[in-house]
Design a protein around this motif. Structure first.
Motif, PDB file in Angstrom:
ATOM      1  N   TYR A 117       0.868  -1.179   0.000  1.00  0.00           N
ATOM      2  CA  TYR A 117       0.000   0.000   0.000  1.00  0.00           C
ATOM      3  C   TYR A 117       0.904   1.227   0.000  1.00  0.00           C
ATOM      4  O   TYR A 117       1.682   1.431   0.941  1.00  0.00           O
ATOM      5  CB  TYR A 117      -0.944  -0.025   1.195  1.00  0.00           C
ATOM      6  CG  TYR A 117      -1.898  -1.191   1.100  1.00  0.00           C
ATOM      7  CD1 TYR A 117      -3.048  -1.101   0.315  1.00  0.00           C
ATOM      8  CD2 TYR A 117      -1.604  -2.401   1.730  1.00  0.00           C
ATOM      9  CE1 TYR A 117      -3.893  -2.194   0.175  1.00  0.00           C
ATOM     10  CE2 TYR A 117      -2.454  -3.501   1.591  1.00  0.00           C
ATOM     11  CZ  TYR A 117      -3.595  -3.380   0.810  1.00  0.00           C
ATOM     12  OH  TYR A 117      -4.417  -4.460   0.657  1.00  0.00           O
ATOM     13  N   ALA A 118       0.827   2.021  -1.079  1.00  0.00           N
ATOM     14  CA  ALA A 118       1.779   3.106  -1.289  1.00  0.00           C
ATOM     15  C   ALA A 118       1.094   4.443  -1.486  1.00  0.00           C
ATOM     16  O   ALA A 118       0.029   4.531  -2.115  1.00  0.00           O
ATOM     17  CB  ALA A 118       2.637   2.803  -2.515  1.00  0.00           C
ATOM     18  N   VAL A 119       1.744   5.479  -0.947  1.00  0.00           N
ATOM     19  CA  VAL A 119       1.301   6.857  -1.187  1.00  0.00           C
ATOM     20  C   VAL A 119       2.444   7.597  -1.879  1.00  0.00           C
ATOM     21  O   VAL A 119       3.439   7.947  -1.245  1.00  0.00           O
ATOM     22  CB  VAL A 119       0.942   7.589   0.122  1.00  0.00           C
ATOM     23  CG1 VAL A 119       0.500   9.028  -0.189  1.00  0.00           C
ATOM     24  CG2 VAL A 119      -0.149   6.853   0.883  1.00  0.00           C
ATOM     25  N   CYS A 123      -5.208   2.399   6.604  1.00  0.00           N
ATOM     26  CA  CYS A 123      -5.368   1.467   5.492  1.00  0.00           C
ATOM     27  C   CYS A 123      -4.664   0.146   5.772  1.00  0.00           C
ATOM     28  O   CYS A 123      -5.210  -0.940   5.528  1.00  0.00           O
ATOM     29  CB  CYS A 123      -4.816   2.092   4.209  1.00  0.00           C
ATOM     30  SG  CYS A 123      -4.846   1.011   2.773  1.00  0.00           S
ATOM     31  N   VAL A 124      -3.453   0.233   6.293  1.00  0.00           N
ATOM     32  CA  VAL A 124      -2.684  -0.970   6.615  1.00  0.00           C
ATOM     33  C   VAL A 124      -3.410  -1.803   7.664  1.00  0.00           C
ATOM     34  O   VAL A 124      -3.528  -3.036   7.543  1.00  0.00           O
ATOM     35  CB  VAL A 124      -1.267  -0.591   7.099  1.00  0.00           C
ATOM     36  CG1 VAL A 124      -0.562  -1.798   7.724  1.00  0.00           C
ATOM     37  CG2 VAL A 124      -0.449  -0.041   5.940  1.00  0.00           C
ATOM     38  N   ILE A 135      -1.136  11.899   5.330  1.00  0.00           N
ATOM     39  CA  ILE A 135      -0.480  10.736   4.732  1.00  0.00           C
ATOM     40  C   ILE A 135      -0.255   9.641   5.775  1.00  0.00           C
ATOM     41  O   ILE A 135      -0.625   8.481   5.569  1.00  0.00           O
ATOM     42  CB  ILE A 135       0.865  11.127   4.074  1.00  0.00           C
ATOM     43  CG1 ILE A 135       0.605  11.947   2.815  1.00  0.00           C
ATOM     44  CG2 ILE A 135       1.673   9.869   3.728  1.00  0.00           C
ATOM     45  CD1 ILE A 135       1.879  12.430   2.126  1.00  0.00           C
ATOM     46  N   LYS A 140      -3.683   8.167   7.420  1.00  0.00           N
ATOM     47  CA  LYS A 140      -4.498   7.455   6.443  1.00  0.00           C
ATOM     48  C   LYS A 140      -3.828   6.165   5.974  1.00  0.00           C
ATOM     49  O   LYS A 140      -4.490   5.135   5.786  1.00  0.00           O
ATOM     50  CB  LYS A 140      -4.791   8.358   5.240  1.00  0.00           C
ATOM     51  CG  LYS A 140      -5.800   9.455   5.540  1.00  0.00           C
ATOM     52  CD  LYS A 140      -7.175   8.850   5.844  1.00  0.00           C
ATOM     53  CE  LYS A 140      -8.230   9.922   6.025  1.00  0.00           C
ATOM     54  NZ  LYS A 140      -9.568   9.345   6.319  1.00  0.00           N
ATOM     55  N   LEU A 141      -2.507   6.209   5.803  1.00  0.00           N
ATOM     56  CA  LEU A 141      -1.801   4.994   5.392  1.00  0.00           C
ATOM     57  C   LEU A 141      -1.832   3.962   6.514  1.00  0.00           C
ATOM     58  O   LEU A 141      -2.057   2.765   6.269  1.00  0.00           O
ATOM     59  CB  LEU A 141      -0.359   5.318   4.995  1.00  0.00           C
ATOM     60  CG  LEU A 141       0.486   4.128   4.504  1.00  0.00           C
ATOM     61  CD1 LEU A 141      -0.189   3.418   3.328  1.00  0.00           C
ATOM     62  CD2 LEU A 141       1.891   4.594   4.115  1.00  0.00           C
ATOM     63  N   GLU A 150      -2.801   0.251  -4.152  1.00  0.00           N
ATOM     64  CA  GLU A 150      -2.475  -1.134  -3.804  1.00  0.00           C
ATOM     65  C   GLU A 150      -1.749  -1.781  -4.977  1.00  0.00           C
ATOM     66  O   GLU A 150      -2.233  -1.753  -6.107  1.00  0.00           O
ATOM     67  CB  GLU A 150      -3.740  -1.931  -3.492  1.00  0.00           C
ATOM     68  CG  GLU A 150      -3.456  -3.398  -3.158  1.00  0.00           C
ATOM     69  CD  GLU A 150      -4.715  -4.245  -3.073  1.00  0.00           C
ATOM     70  OE1 GLU A 150      -5.167  -4.516  -1.945  1.00  0.00           O
ATOM     71  OE2 GLU A 150      -5.250  -4.611  -4.148  1.00  0.00           O
ATOM     72  N   ALA A 195       5.457   3.546   1.691  1.00  0.00           N
ATOM     73  CA  ALA A 195       4.622   2.377   1.421  1.00  0.00           C
ATOM     74  C   ALA A 195       4.828   1.327   2.502  1.00  0.00           C
ATOM     75  O   ALA A 195       5.845   1.323   3.191  1.00  0.00           O
ATOM     76  CB  ALA A 195       4.955   1.802   0.044  1.00  0.00           C
ATOM     77  N   ILE A 244      -4.028   6.270  -2.132  1.00  0.00           N
ATOM     78  CA  ILE A 244      -3.309   5.109  -1.617  1.00  0.00           C
ATOM     79  C   ILE A 244      -3.493   4.034  -2.681  1.00  0.00           C
ATOM     80  O   ILE A 244      -4.618   3.655  -3.020  1.00  0.00           O
ATOM     81  CB  ILE A 244      -3.871   4.620  -0.272  1.00  0.00           C
ATOM     82  CG1 ILE A 244      -3.721   5.702   0.797  1.00  0.00           C
ATOM     83  CG2 ILE A 244      -3.139   3.339   0.170  1.00  0.00           C
ATOM     84  CD1 ILE A 244      -4.286   5.301   2.158  1.00  0.00           C
ATOM     85  N   VAL A 256       5.365   6.486  10.009  1.00  0.00           N
ATOM     86  CA  VAL A 256       4.447   5.368   9.776  1.00  0.00           C
ATOM     87  C   VAL A 256       4.863   4.166  10.611  1.00  0.00           C
ATOM     88  O   VAL A 256       4.033   3.515  11.260  1.00  0.00           O
ATOM     89  CB  VAL A 256       4.405   4.996   8.277  1.00  0.00           C
ATOM     90  CG1 VAL A 256       3.661   3.676   8.075  1.00  0.00           C
ATOM     91  CG2 VAL A 256       3.717   6.107   7.473  1.00  0.00           C
TER      92      VAL A 256
END
Length: 289
Positions: A166-168, A224-225, A217, A220-221, A199, A281, A197, A249
């Protein structure tokens, strides 16, 4: 059994790890600003980032040829290997996987004495970067503990089927110009200050969420994870030239999971050429899979 692990330089393992584990890595050749070089072997990741920042040109890279694979398989055969496990970059993003298979067919056709003496397993990683670099590294450790070729193939195929990145990306400049990341090409929210984001999994890319503002960032990341990650499983942080947000992160995920990242790894030249060198990510094992 004498088992060899073969892959390409998009695995994003560093030279020290490659040498220590005896992994055979075939390098992609990239061209940036008129200068050509072999990924991993001729330029460090940081040097590639610096080269990219000095030009608006999108780096170009070519497939690894069937001839290169055929020659490599022959080297393994002559060295007495009984099994070769060849893992390639996502087959939908590069023709390298298909070239690995063509090279295998040419090898057995041109070296008939090898039939029945060496097995070659060609695996499509279905993704990029440390997504397949990490399990390759772990595969060598398993082989040293007595795992069979079949054990390793099963382990790798399971990993490739259930994991995701999962990447921003901070900017979609490279993704749009390269045209290789469909999820980014379809995203039209940058002018509104929105970030996606994305996938990376299953031979493709898709946007799983969008949000507004750089300050979001990290939260939200992480959110999501947490949503997609199988609890109590390792995760890997992937970063670009600036590690600030990647470290944040990891700090937040460590609070929530009770563990630090299994690896903290820079994104390499081939992937940077298609998504840029500014991103954060996380690689996880998906619970829904």
């Amino acid at each position: 059994m004498k088992i060899a692990i073969l892959t390409d330089s998009c695995c994003d393992l560093d030279r020290k790890t490659i040498d220590e584990l005896g992994i055979k890595v075939l390098p992609f050749t990239l061209t940036i600003g008129g200068e050509s070089f072999r990924e991993i072997f001729d330029k460090s990741t940081q040097e590639v980032y610096e080269m990219m920042l000095k030009t608006d040109e999108i780096p170009k890279h070519s497939q690894i040829s069937p001839v290169t694979f055929e020659e490599t398989y022959r080297e393994f055969f002559e060295q007495g290997y009984t099994d070769v496990i060849s893992v390639s970059i996502n087959s939908q993003g590069s023709g390298t996987y298909n070239n690995a298979i063509i090279g295998k067919n040419d090898f057995f056709e041109n070296t008939p004495e090898a039939k029945g003496k060496i097995r070659i397993f060609n695996l499509d990683s279905k993704c990029y970067t440390i997504f397949y670099g990490y399990p390759i590294m772990e595969s060598v450790k398993k082989i040293r503990k007595g795992a069979t070729a079949e054990d390793i193939v099963a382990y790798l195929e399971d990993w490739f089927n259930v994991c995701a990145i999962y990447a921003v990306p901070y900017s979609l400049k490279y993704a749009r110009k390269s045209g290789r990341i469909s999820a980014a090409a379809a995203f039209a929210g940058e002018l509104l200050g929105l970030k996606p984001i994305i996938e990376f999994a299953d031979n493709g890319t898709k946007m799983v969420e969008k949000f507004r503002g750089e300050k979001n960032i990290v939260p939200k990341l992480v959110e999501c994870v947490e949503k997609h990650m199988t609890p109590q499983t390792p995760y890997i942080i992937v970063h670009g030239r600036d590690t600030t947000l990647a470290k944040e992160v990891e700090k937040e995920l460590a609070k929530k999971t009770g563990r630090k990242a299994e690896m903290f790894n820079p994104i390499g030249a081939v992937v940077s050429a298609n998504i840029g060198c500014d991103l954060v990510a996380v690689l996880v094992r998906r619970k829904e899979k």
